[in-house]
Design a protein around this motif. Structure first.
Motif, PDB file in Angstrom:
ATOM      1  N   GLN A   1      -8.916  -1.420   1.045  1.00 38.49           N
ATOM      2  CA  GLN A   1      -9.885  -0.883   1.992  1.00 38.49           C
ATOM      3  C   GLN A   1     -10.367  -2.020   2.879  1.00 38.49           C
TER       4      GLN A   1
ATOM      5  N   THR B   1      -8.838   4.055   2.265  1.00 41.41           N
ATOM      6  CA  THR B   1      -7.479   3.498   2.301  1.00 41.41           C
ATOM      7  C   THR B   1      -6.654   4.173   3.390  1.00 41.41           C
TER       8      THR B   1
ATOM      9  N   MET C   1       0.833  -1.203   0.000  1.00 40.22           N
ATOM     10  CA  MET C   1       0.000   0.000   0.000  1.00 40.22           C
ATOM     11  C   MET C   1       0.869   1.255   0.000  1.00 40.22           C
TER      12      MET C   1
END
Length: 277
Positions: free
Chosen positions: A194, A256, A186
């Protein structure tokens, strides 16, 4: 079979389909109608842009009266023993996708798994398998995950239920490393993840998985999986419904920005468990 050789073989499959179709005096649209796909799909099969499903290959043999040629060729090409029969076609499509959107309710998706996590999952599902079998499956999973390291990697979006963070697959050390791996991907902007929190309550696809794939020169596809079976869906209406389901999941999930610290916190919890045991 190497990827290049496999692609060349699919191109031969497509060229043979075009030859046999024209020999039968059928247009792409006419053949498509008889095997219950669009004429555009027949064109994509002939150009090796898209691979047909087995039932379509069987119907092509019936319509063109080719004595099982296309079914036998399909089985030979799709028969990658590293993957379950029902997943092999989806694994091939992953490499062609420009965008992949995925939801998992209980485990980390295959493209995000570490080798230790994959090994623990494979052993849990195959407790009597020998080491060679287990390691073959681990290597296959890592080979799939390699697409995220390529310059031409697809956009990869994941909605991950919080349960996948909390079920300790392989123990505390394995889970800590797995979650740290997701967090690193990420941070490197190789994936958007998510987390769908427990607090969200009931959700679409509860207890199930969903994979959506988009392509540069072909219509999108959805893939769902059940016990020892998988469904590769390309009917436009069905895929549109699946995309709507994914939109609902994404809307219910944390952003996120909020998901990353949750994943990192869960990893830290596992690290603490590791040091106290």
């Amino acid at each position: 079979m190497a990827n290049g050789s496999r692609m060349a073989a699919w191109e031969h499959w497509g060229a043979e389909l075009k030859y046999r179709r024209e020999l039968a005096g059928l247009t792409q649209g006419e053949l498509g109608r008889r095997v219950f796909v669009s004429g555009g799909y027949i064109g994509q099969f002939e150009q090796a842009i898209r691979k047909p499903q087995l039932d379509v290959a069987i119907r092509i043999d019936e319509v063109l009266q080719t004595d099982g040629f296309f079914e036998r060729a399909w089985r030979k090409l799709i028969d990658d023993k590293r993957y379950a029969d029902y997943f092999a076609a989806a694994a091939d499509l992953e490499r062609l996708a420009t965008k992949i959107c995925e939801f998992e309710s209980m485990i980390t998706p295959g493209l995000l798994q570490t080798s230790a996590y994959t090994r623990a999952l494979t052993l849990a599902n195959n407790p009597f398998a020998d080491d060679e079998y287990i390691e073959d499956r681990v290597r296959a999973r890592m080979d799939r995950a390699g697409i995220l390291k390529e310059a031409t990697r697809p956009e990869y979006w994941v909605v991950l239920h919080e349960a996948a963070l909390r079920v300790p697959v392989g123990g505390s050390a394995v889970m800590a490393a797995q979650l740290e791996h997701i967090a690193q991907l990420m941070r490197e902007r190789k994936t958007l993840v998510q987390v769908l929190p427990f607090a969200a309550g009931a959700c679409a696809q509860m207890g199930k998985s969903l994979k959506l794939m988009e392509f540069e020169d072909a219509p999108p596809t959805a893939y769902t999986e059940a016990v020892y079976s998988g469904n590769l869906l390309d009917d436009p209406a069905v895929v549109k419904r699946a995309q709507g389901t994914y939109d609902l999941l994404r809307a219910a999930a944390l952003s996120t920005e909020a998901s990353l610290p949750l994943i990192e916190s869960a990893a830290e919890d596992y690290r603490r468990c590791e040091t106290t045991t």
